[in-house]
Design a protein around this motif. Structure first.
Motif, short mmCIF file in Angstrom:
data_model
loop_
_atom_site.label_atom_id
_atom_site.label_comp_id
_atom_site.label_asym_id
_atom_site.label_seq_id
_atom_site.Cartn_x
_atom_site.Cartn_y
_atom_site.Cartn_z
N PHE A 6 0.83 -1.21 0.00
CA PHE A 6 0.00 0.00 0.00
C PHE A 6 0.87 1.26 0.00
CE2 PHE A 6 -2.17 3.33 2.44
CZ PHE A 6 -3.25 3.56 1.59
N PHE A 7 1.86 1.29 0.89
CA PHE A 7 2.74 2.46 0.93
C PHE A 7 3.60 2.54 -0.33
CE2 PHE A 7 2.12 2.05 5.64
CZ PHE A 7 1.35 3.18 5.75
N GLY A 8 3.93 1.39 -0.92
CA GLY A 8 4.66 1.38 -2.19
C GLY A 8 3.86 2.03 -3.31
N ILE A 9 2.55 1.77 -3.33
CA ILE A 9 1.69 2.40 -4.34
C ILE A 9 1.67 3.91 -4.16
CG2 ILE A 9 -0.72 2.66 -5.07
CD1 ILE A 9 -1.07 -0.34 -4.53
N ILE A 10 1.49 4.36 -2.92
CA ILE A 10 1.43 5.80 -2.64
C ILE A 10 2.74 6.48 -3.04
CG2 ILE A 10 1.14 7.54 -0.83
CD1 ILE A 10 -1.41 5.96 -1.41
N VAL A 11 3.85 5.92 -2.62
CA VAL A 11 5.16 6.53 -2.91
C VAL A 11 5.45 6.49 -4.41
CG1 VAL A 11 7.64 6.27 -2.52
CG2 VAL A 11 6.06 6.09 -0.61
N SER A 12 5.10 5.41 -5.07
CA SER A 12 5.37 5.29 -6.51
C SER A 12 4.55 6.28 -7.32
CB SER A 12 5.09 3.87 -6.98
OG SER A 12 5.95 2.97 -6.37
N VAL A 13 3.31 6.51 -6.92
CA VAL A 13 2.48 7.48 -7.64
C VAL A 13 3.07 8.88 -7.50
CG1 VAL A 13 0.22 8.61 -7.59
CG2 VAL A 13 0.37 6.14 -7.59
N VAL A 14 3.58 9.21 -6.32
CA VAL A 14 4.22 10.51 -6.14
C VAL A 14 5.48 10.61 -6.99
CG1 VAL A 14 5.39 11.98 -4.44
CG2 VAL A 14 3.24 10.87 -3.84
N GLY A 15 6.21 9.52 -7.16
CA GLY A 15 7.45 9.53 -7.91
C GLY A 15 7.32 9.41 -9.41
N MET A 16 6.10 9.23 -9.91
CA MET A 16 5.91 9.11 -11.37
C MET A 16 6.15 10.45 -12.07
SD MET A 16 2.54 6.83 -11.60
CE MET A 16 2.74 5.30 -12.42
N LYS A 17 6.63 10.38 -13.29
CA LYS A 17 6.90 11.60 -14.05
C LYS A 17 5.63 12.34 -14.43
CE LYS A 17 11.19 9.88 -16.01
NZ LYS A 17 11.90 9.49 -17.23
N CYS A 18 4.51 11.63 -14.50
CA CYS A 18 3.26 12.26 -14.94
C CYS A 18 2.52 12.98 -13.82
CB CYS A 18 2.36 11.21 -15.58
SG CYS A 18 1.90 9.88 -14.47
N THR A 19 2.99 12.89 -12.57
CA THR A 19 2.32 13.60 -11.49
C THR A 19 2.98 14.96 -11.27
OG1 THR A 19 3.75 12.54 -9.84
CG2 THR A 19 1.65 11.48 -10.31
N LYS A 20 2.27 15.86 -10.66
CA LYS A 20 2.74 17.24 -10.48
C LYS A 20 3.52 17.46 -9.19
CE LYS A 20 0.64 18.84 -14.14
NZ LYS A 20 1.36 19.32 -15.28
N VAL A 21 3.55 16.50 -8.30
CA VAL A 21 4.24 16.66 -7.02
C VAL A 21 5.74 16.59 -7.25
CG1 VAL A 21 4.52 15.71 -4.71
CG2 VAL A 21 2.32 15.56 -5.84
N GLY A 22 6.48 17.60 -6.81
CA GLY A 22 7.93 17.62 -6.97
C GLY A 22 8.37 17.72 -8.41
#
Length: 184
Positions: A66-82
């Motif tokens: 579950f935490f891997g999914i959350i962290v991976s979504v934040v780390g994707m190039k297509c998301t705006k976070v960071g």
């Protein structure tokens, strides 16, 4: 799934009207008429050690996934976070990949531990007839497949880390010499 181990159909006399299935959380009896009756395990402390350990590893595996999914979504190039720092985003994706690898290893350990105990009980010398013993259930094979895919996916996410020599470099486009002839 309650099919971590199932009653064996080996031996000479295969006259069973009831198939037994056991899992980490419940045990079920499936009758030949199609009716299935399941019962939750009564007490946590009365369970065998391998079931308690497998339960704990599976819960840890689910939390890590579950935490891997959350962290991976934040780390994707297509998301705006960071978005401003691609190196940080790739490191976040690698952290998600590490969580997925750990989740897969926990699943693999839980399923393999349970399978080892089923194998030990099946081949142990006892007075129980061979057709009253337990074999691998379908949930074990699903667990091995899920663990393999989770480790593979986490490994692919870990490969998104940029190479060391390219981390600090900036790439500039160099002007190409013109191929057209200049007439003077």
């Amino acid at each position: 799934l309650p099919q971590w181990r199932q009653s064996s159909y080996a031996g000479d006399a295969i006259i069973t009207a009831v198939g037994l299935h056991e899992g980490l959380w419940m045990s079920c009896a499936a009758q030949s008429t199609g009716q299935v009756q399941c019962r939750l395990h009564d007490s946590l402390l009365s369970l065998d050690v391998h079931i308690q350990t497998s339960r704990a590893l599976m819960v840890i595996s689910l939390l890590l996934g579950f935490f891997g999914i959350i962290v991976s979504v934040v780390g994707m190039k297509c998301t705006k976070v960071g978005e401003e720092d691609p190196v940080t985003k790739s490191r976040i994706a690698v952290a998600g990949g590490v969580l997925f690898v750990l989740s897969g290893l926990c699943t693999l350990a839980a399923v393999s531990l349970y399978a080892t105990q089923v194998t030990y009980e099946f081949f142990r010398e006892s007075t129980v007839p061979i057709n009253a013993r337990y074999e691998f259930g379908s949930a074990l094979f699903i667990g091995w497949g899920a663990a393999s895919l989770t480790v593979l996916g986490g490994s692919l996410l870990c490969c998104s880390c940029p190479a060391k020599e390219r981390r600090g470099q900036q790439y500039y486009r160099q002007s190409q010499p013109s191929t057209a002839r200049e007439y003077v």
